[in-house]
Scaffold this active site. Structure first.
Site, short mmCIF file in Angstrom:
data_model
loop_
_atom_site.label_atom_id
_atom_site.label_comp_id
_atom_site.label_asym_id
_atom_site.label_seq_id
_atom_site.Cartn_x
_atom_site.Cartn_y
_atom_site.Cartn_z
N SER A 167 -9.52 -1.05 7.54
CA SER A 167 -8.98 -0.83 6.19
C SER A 167 -8.30 -2.03 5.56
O SER A 167 -7.98 -1.99 4.37
CB SER A 167 -8.03 0.36 6.19
OG SER A 167 -8.76 1.56 6.24
N LYS A 188 0.86 -1.19 0.00
CA LYS A 188 0.00 0.00 0.00
C LYS A 188 0.89 1.24 0.00
O LYS A 188 1.98 1.22 0.60
CB LYS A 188 -0.84 -0.05 1.28
CG LYS A 188 -1.91 1.01 1.42
CD LYS A 188 -2.70 0.76 2.71
CE LYS A 188 -3.88 1.70 2.85
NZ LYS A 188 -4.64 1.40 4.09
N SER A 199 -9.63 1.08 3.35
CA SER A 199 -8.84 1.92 2.48
C SER A 199 -7.79 1.17 1.68
O SER A 199 -7.28 1.71 0.70
CB SER A 199 -8.17 3.03 3.29
OG SER A 199 -7.21 2.49 4.19
#
Lengths: 93, 494
Positions: free
Chosen positions: B176, B77, B152
């Site tokens: 997330s 990420k 997320s």
């Protein structure tokens, strides 16, 4: 509902410039969020302590050992303007 | 040959037996990434990846044992600082930022000679549960490209689900990792707070941020955790708790395991299909030997509101560092004074969701409002922690839905300031208490907002929550379930 003045004050404290339209948009949206959390008032928290962390750890320290960092140039490369190894900022007075 | 969806153990064997080189494996995944149209990646670090793969091949060719992840590709990420490789947090304020150092977890994977393929799309600064707040556009769900991945860690979900990387690092502050894992049909692990170092991961809400990953199975998850977990002198919140050899302790049954089913997690308005699949999974766990019992966590409902205060508060503090002076987007060249450097750099660099959260936090922490909001929220958080502690005296783990619905349509988060808090309401309570949790696939359900490409519908996530440092317990339950079922082996047609 938050007032326009309140939104402008918050934005100023948060150092974010807002346009007129944004002030109106965030006035509504921030009020929606504050209304949403209003329900928390229903929870009885008399004699309940606040909590700030979940680890229970205290006074965690590491050895005070000198290490060499040779990446100044890589750090400074990200800055818009440097002079003599210092960050250059606008005059504040 | 097809290398997507092979387990880490299978990849390890192929590399050790020289059936494939790391360079071939790396190029294979780079090829899949190139062909993919999911908007999963922000940066593909092709050149560095091939170099790292060559180094891994040299190491494998030399005598001696190879580290478990040596030569195996992964993606991260875009919250993880990667030395020399752009790290944006999917924001405009960091769109030109080149980190001068690696996050601890990235460093640990480098020590293994694992290969970083690139940096994944996400909600901007990890604010959101849709992927839609990214400055680079939303990630598309591999099961239905008209739908969101959740977030997320949106790119992480798409990447593992579509076979673009064998695993993907993510962060979980209020769901997330678990949310996109559920929506993309993969395994997602949110560690106990302090189990994995936060050092070098862009800070969102520091009392909640947990560093984990999405993988293809619980078995893979156990192996990765053994490598990335542990105390870090650079993160004083990492506990001194030993990291067990999780994967060695697995069993195929759940005899003697007590599982609590928290009734408050089956909320009004949740999709019937999701509820049905989760209850089917509970039956399967019983068949495996587990004893299940309904439990109650009455404060659950308020967790999302506690989070809507605490999370923006910590964000407003953490995001104060983006000042347009030391790094990131700046108007330094055109501003008339220092104040304008701050206010305009931040106005141009932050998206709407970041602005909303910064301002919400600024307001609730400001003089006169602190007691009514922040202090109140931290008191209710106490109650939530206490309720979990009580319930874990009676049961080993809790089992619940990971999300109230399957993946929703692109655009459904849009400008709704409450979207993230509501979508994550079943993930947030464990985050507030610093517990560990995983989401694993447990079937498919038809969406309530239209059709899906497959008549079976879209993936459903089963959430398993354990006490602090109870990783072995949640992994055991997940592993036994995945030995008995094959939901985690279903992959989208891409």
């Amino acid at each position: 509902m938050l007032t326009r003045e309140e939104v402008i004050k918050i934005a100023n404290l948060a150092r974010i410039q807002l346009s007129q339209e944004e002030v109106e948009k965030f006035q509504k949206q921030l009020s929606t969020i504050l209304d949403y959390v209003e329900e928390l008032k229903k929870v009885d928290t008399a004699n309940v302590p606040e909590v700030f962390e979940v680890t229970g750890l205290q006074n965690i320290q590491r050895d005070d050992k000198v290490e060499t960092a040779d990446n100044h140039q890589e750090i400074f490369k990200n800055a818009p303007e440097m002079k003599d190894g210092y960050y250059k900022v606008k005059a504040i007075l | 040959m097809d290398f997507a969806y092979l387990s880490l153990t299978e990849l390890r064997e192929k590399l050790d037996k020289k059936e494939i080189s790391s360079v071939e494996l790396t190029k294979y995944f780079l090829g899949r990434i190139k062909k993919s149209d999911l908007n999963a990646f922000i940066t593909v670090s092709e050149e560095e990846a091939v170099q790292q793969a060559k180094a891994a091949d040299d190491f494998i060719a030399s005598p001696g044992e190879n580290p478990f992840l040596c030569g195996i590709p992964y993606a991260a990420k875009d919250m993880f600082l990667t030395k020399g490789i752009p790290t944006t947090a999917a924001s405009e304020i960091l769109d030109n930022y080149i980190p001068p150092y690696d996050a601890t977890v990235i460093g640990k994977l480098k020590d293994q000679k694992s290969v970083l393929l690139g940096k994944l799309n996400q909600d901007q600064f990890a604010h959101g549960s849709s992927g839609e707040t990214s400055a680079y556009g939303p990630t598309k769900n591999p099961w239905d490209k008209t739908r969101l991945t959740g977030g997320s860690s949106s790119g992480s979900g798409a990447s593992v689900s579509a076979g673009l990387s064998p695993f993907a690092l993510g962060t979980d502050t209020g769901g997330s990792i678990r949310n996109p894992a559920a929506h993309c049909g993969v395994t997602g692990y949110k560690p106990t707070y302090g189990r994995v170092s936060r050092y070098g991961v862009i800070a969102m809400a520091s009392s909640l941020d947990s560093i984990g990953f999405l993988s293809l199975s619980v078995e893979d998850a156990a192996h990765i955790t053994e490598i990335i977990a542990g105390q870090d002198p650079k993160d004083s919140t990492t506990g001194q708790v030993e990291v067990p050899a999780y994967a060695k302790n697995f069993k195929n049954n759940l005899n003697g395991v007590k599982i609590g089913i928290p009734k408050e997690y089956f909320i009004e308005g949740m999709e019937e299909g999701v509820k049905a699949k989760v209850l089917e999974a509970v039956k399967e766990l019983e068949k495996l030997g587990a004893q299940t019992v309904e439990v109650s966590l009455p404060t659950t409902r308020y967790a999302q509101m506690v989070y809507a205060i605490i999370c923006p508060s910590e964000i407003s503090s953490n995001l104060a560092r983006y000042d347009g002076i030391r790094y990131g987007h700046t108007v330094h060249g055109t501003a008339k004074d220092l104040m304008e450097v701050y206010t305009r750099s931040r106005a141009e660099g932050f998206g709407d969701e970041a602005k909303r959260r910064i301002m919400t936090g600024t307001y609730v922490l400001s003089a006169g409002y602190y007691d009514a909001y922040y202090k109140k929220a931290q008191k209710v958080r106490s109650l939530i922690i206490k309720e979990f502690a009580e319930v874990f005296k009676k049961v080993d783990v809790l089992v619940a839905p990971a999300t109230p619905s399957v993946a929703t349509k692109l655009g459904s988060a849009a400008d709704n300031p409450l979207h993230g808090y509501i979508a994550d309401q079943l993930n947030i309570p464990a985050s507030l208490a610093g517990l560990c949790a995983i989401s694993i696939p447990c079937g498919f359900a038809r969406p309530s907002d239209g059709d899906a490409p497959s008549l079976d519908g879209l993936p459903v996530g089963l959430q398993i929550i354990g006490p602090q440092f109870g990783e072995q317990k949640i992994f055991n339950v997940g592993y036994a379930y995945q030995q008995a079922t094959d939901w985690h082996k279903k992959h989208p047609l891409v």
